[in-house]
Each structure stands twice: as structure tokens, then as C-alpha cells.
Motif scaffolding. Structure first.
Motif, PDB file in Angstrom:
ATOM      1  N   HIS A  21       0.837  -1.199   0.000  1.00 55.25           N
ATOM      2  CA  HIS A  21       0.000   0.000   0.000  1.00 55.25           C
ATOM      3  C   HIS A  21       0.872   1.249   0.000  1.00 55.25           C
ATOM      4  O   HIS A  21       1.923   1.273   0.613  1.00 55.25           O
ATOM      5  N   MET A  22       0.336   2.294  -0.548  1.00 51.94           N
ATOM      6  CA  MET A  22       1.016   3.581  -0.497  1.00 51.94           C
ATOM      7  C   MET A  22      -0.006   4.655  -0.147  1.00 51.94           C
ATOM      8  O   MET A  22      -0.376   5.446  -0.978  1.00 51.94           O
ATOM      9  N   VAL A  23      -0.470   4.828   0.983  1.00 50.94           N
ATOM     10  CA  VAL A  23      -0.410   4.017   2.175  1.00 50.94           C
ATOM     11  C   VAL A  23      -1.818   3.875   2.718  1.00 50.94           C
ATOM     12  O   VAL A  23      -2.686   4.657   2.370  1.00 50.94           O
ATOM     13  N   VAL A  24      -2.056   2.885   3.606  1.00 49.77           N
ATOM     14  CA  VAL A  24      -3.369   2.777   4.235  1.00 49.77           C
ATOM     15  C   VAL A  24      -3.436   3.751   5.412  1.00 49.77           C
ATOM     16  O   VAL A  24      -2.429   4.092   6.014  1.00 49.77           O
ATOM     17  N   CYS A  25      -4.629   4.170   5.721  1.00 50.82           N
ATOM     18  CA  CYS A  25      -4.857   5.085   6.842  1.00 50.82           C
ATOM     19  C   CYS A  25      -4.995   4.275   8.128  1.00 50.82           C
ATOM     20  O   CYS A  25      -5.862   3.405   8.234  1.00 50.82           O
ATOM     21  N   ASN A  26      -4.150   4.568   9.087  1.00 51.66           N
ATOM     22  CA  ASN A  26      -4.183   3.870  10.369  1.00 51.66           C
ATOM     23  C   ASN A  26      -5.559   3.950  11.033  1.00 51.66           C
ATOM     24  O   ASN A  26      -6.002   2.985  11.650  1.00 51.66           O
ATOM     25  N   GLU A  50       4.595  -5.553   1.536  1.00 51.95           N
ATOM     26  CA  GLU A  50       5.118  -4.409   2.278  1.00 51.95           C
ATOM     27  C   GLU A  50       3.938  -3.617   2.806  1.00 51.95           C
ATOM     28  O   GLU A  50       3.020  -3.297   2.052  1.00 51.95           O
ATOM     29  N   LEU A  51       3.959  -3.292   4.078  1.00 58.14           N
ATOM     30  CA  LEU A  51       2.863  -2.546   4.692  1.00 58.14           C
ATOM     31  C   LEU A  51       3.170  -1.055   4.686  1.00 58.14           C
ATOM     32  O   LEU A  51       4.076  -0.602   5.369  1.00 58.14           O
ATOM     33  N   GLY A  52       2.425  -0.304   3.910  1.00 54.41           N
ATOM     34  CA  GLY A  52       2.514   1.156   3.923  1.00 54.41           C
ATOM     35  C   GLY A  52       1.384   1.702   4.770  1.00 54.41           C
ATOM     36  O   GLY A  52       0.218   1.345   4.584  1.00 54.41           O
ATOM     37  N   ILE A  53       1.719   2.597   5.717  1.00 53.85           N
ATOM     38  CA  ILE A  53       0.709   3.097   6.656  1.00 53.85           C
ATOM     39  C   ILE A  53       1.026   4.538   7.041  1.00 53.85           C
ATOM     40  O   ILE A  53       2.183   4.938   7.117  1.00 53.85           O
ATOM     41  N   GLY A  54      -0.027   5.323   7.255  1.00 53.59           N
ATOM     42  CA  GLY A  54       0.133   6.715   7.668  1.00 53.59           C
ATOM     43  C   GLY A  54      -1.004   7.143   8.572  1.00 53.59           C
ATOM     44  O   GLY A  54      -1.957   6.390   8.811  1.00 53.59           O
ATOM     45  N   PRO A 120       8.298  -5.647   5.584  1.00 49.34           N
ATOM     46  CA  PRO A 120       8.728  -4.248   5.661  1.00 49.34           C
ATOM     47  C   PRO A 120       7.563  -3.311   5.961  1.00 49.34           C
ATOM     48  O   PRO A 120       6.434  -3.528   5.506  1.00 49.34           O
ATOM     49  N   ILE A 121       7.872  -2.264   6.709  1.00 49.28           N
ATOM     50  CA  ILE A 121       6.888  -1.229   7.041  1.00 49.28           C
ATOM     51  C   ILE A 121       7.337   0.069   6.385  1.00 49.28           C
ATOM     52  O   ILE A 121       8.493   0.480   6.518  1.00 49.28           O
ATOM     53  N   ILE A 122       6.400   0.715   5.701  1.00 51.60           N
ATOM     54  CA  ILE A 122       6.626   2.018   5.089  1.00 51.60           C
ATOM     55  C   ILE A 122       5.713   2.999   5.804  1.00 51.60           C
ATOM     56  O   ILE A 122       4.500   2.807   5.846  1.00 51.60           O
ATOM     57  N   VAL A 123       6.288   4.049   6.399  1.00 55.53           N
ATOM     58  CA  VAL A 123       5.483   5.101   7.008  1.00 55.53           C
ATOM     59  C   VAL A 123       5.413   6.247   6.014  1.00 55.53           C
ATOM     60  O   VAL A 123       6.440   6.716   5.514  1.00 55.53           O
ATOM     61  N   GLY A 124       4.190   6.682   5.726  1.00 60.93           N
ATOM     62  CA  GLY A 124       3.986   7.765   4.778  1.00 60.93           C
ATOM     63  C   GLY A 124       3.633   9.057   5.484  1.00 60.93           C
ATOM     64  O   GLY A 124       2.851   9.057   6.429  1.00 60.93           O
ATOM     65  N   GLY A 125       4.241  10.151   5.020  1.00 62.11           N
ATOM     66  CA  GLY A 125       3.896  11.464   5.554  1.00 62.11           C
ATOM     67  C   GLY A 125       5.039  12.441   5.500  1.00 62.11           C
ATOM     68  O   GLY A 125       6.199  12.065   5.341  1.00 62.11           O
ATOM     69  N   ASN A 126       4.694  13.709   5.654  1.00 59.13           N
ATOM     70  CA  ASN A 126       5.662  14.796   5.518  1.00 59.13           C
ATOM     71  C   ASN A 126       6.006  15.486   6.830  1.00 59.13           C
ATOM     72  O   ASN A 126       6.733  16.474   6.815  1.00 59.13           O
ATOM     73  N   GLY A 127       5.491  15.005   7.935  1.00 58.53           N
ATOM     74  CA  GLY A 127       5.690  15.711   9.197  1.00 58.53           C
ATOM     75  C   GLY A 127       7.087  15.535   9.762  1.00 58.53           C
ATOM     76  O   GLY A 127       7.471  14.438  10.171  1.00 58.53           O
TER      77      GLY A 127
END
Length: 193
Positions: A21-26, A50-54, A120-127
Motif C-alpha cells: 500500500h502507499m499508504v493505508v490510513c491507520n 510491504e505494509l505502507g501506513i500513515g 517491511p513497514i513504510i510510514v507515509g507522511g511529511n511531518g
């Protein structure tokens, strides 16, 4: 399509591509369930998940699905709790965590998945202050969104410093960019190594 139910179909007709995912919403799923879904998908894909999450930023989507729209600090704190639950459930043994937004008590997650030490875990975001620190602590990759490659290059010292704050080698956190082609409005992704 809903991504967690679509990915097994793709896994069944492919053998080499990575899936995720790019990315799922927690905030849209219980993080213990996300860990179980991710582990199951890793097994079903022969170790290609791969788990993408934000934390989730798209207010109209939150409201349309009936989730409300919590303030940013609450969404980020919930992401932190979610990542804590997910990483604990990916680890050996049973999992216990009691957070403000998520908890598990002696939870079982078997099978764990194929990839070691975990999918693998991918954290998405700009903070800069919270999201990038969460990526440094929990993720294999940070995915920044809708900024230029030049802006990512300018931000790399901050991203690296988030790893250094916790004693992590910054070279172990991949950085990728989710960008939009301004002419076509189509989104794409590129790794920035």
C-alpha cells in the motif's frame, strides 16, 4: 477496490512483484487486524508484501466513511500506538501493549509472515517532527508525499537526524517519494536512496 482484499488476487497471478500500500490510513482499521492482514498477505504472496501506513490526512475521506476527523495530534498519536501494536505483533511470541488509541493483551499472530525479521513497514507522511520520528523508530522506509525530488534532497539532513536521535544508522531508512505528474495528474512513486 479495497486494498487488503485486492492484493491476494494480484499475488495469485504474479510471482516477482512486491505488493503493498502507499499508504493505508491507520484510523480506518484496528492495528491488530492490520498486523494479521499483513502477515497473512506476506504468506499468501510468498514473502512479497510491504505494509505502507500513515496517519491519514484526507478529511473528506474520513468524513465520508463515518470516522469523523480527529485533530492532527490525535491522528499522529493513534499512528504511534498503531505502529507499536503492529511491530509487536510481527515480533516473536504473544503481544501486549496498552496505549491511548490502541491496545492488545496477550495477542497471538500466527503465522508471522515469511520475511525476516518481519514484513517491511513504510510510514507515509511529511511531518518533520512526529511522522519522520515514527518512521525512524518503526519503519524500513519513509514515503514523503507530493513534494519535488529537490525538496526531498533538501529535507534529507532532517530525515537523517531523526534516525540519529535514536541511535539508528540513517542509511538503514529508505526514503521514497510519492509524486504527482502536474501535467497528467497521475501519481507515481520513486525511491530516493
Amino acid at each position: 477496490f479495497e486494498s487488503f482484499t485486492t492484493l491476494p488476487s494480484i499475488a495469485g497471478v504474479t510471482t516477482r512483484v512486491r505488493l503493498g500500500h502507499m499508504v493505508v490510513c491507520n484510523g480506518f482499521r484496528n492495528p491488530a487486524l492490520v498486523a494479521k492482514l499483513a502477515s497473512t498477505l506476506d504468506v499468501a504472496s510468498s514473502g512479497r508484501f510491504e505494509l505502507g501506513i500513515g496517519a491519514g490526512w484526507k478529511k473528506d475521506e474520513w468524513l465520508a466513511y463515518g470516522y469523523g476527523f480527529p485533530p492532527t495530534p490525535d491522528r499522529l498519536a493513534a499512528l504511534r500506538d498503531g505502529l507499536e501494536v503492529i511491530t509487536r505483533m510481527f515480533a516473536p511470541g504473544r503481544s501486549t501493549f496498552d496505549g491511548r488509541f490502541a491496545s492488545v493483551a496477550d495477542a497471538v499472530n500466527v503465522p508471522k509472515g515469511i520475511q525476516l525479521p518481519r514484513p517491511p513497514i513504510i510510514v507515509g507522511g511529511n511531518g518533520h517532527d512526529v511522522t519522520w520520528r515514527l518512521a525512524a523508530r518503526f519503519a524500513d522506509e519513509l514515503n514523503v508525499v507530493f513534494v519535488s525530488p529537490e525538496e526531498v534532497a533538501e529535507e534529507m539532513p532532517i530525515i537523517r537526524s531523526r534516525c540519529e536521535e535514536i541511535g539508528r544508522d540513517p542509511d538503514t531508512l529508505r526514503v521514497s517519494l510519492y509524486c504527482r505528474d502536474e501535467d497528467s495528474q497521475e501519481a507515481g512513486q520513486a525511491r530516493v536512496d
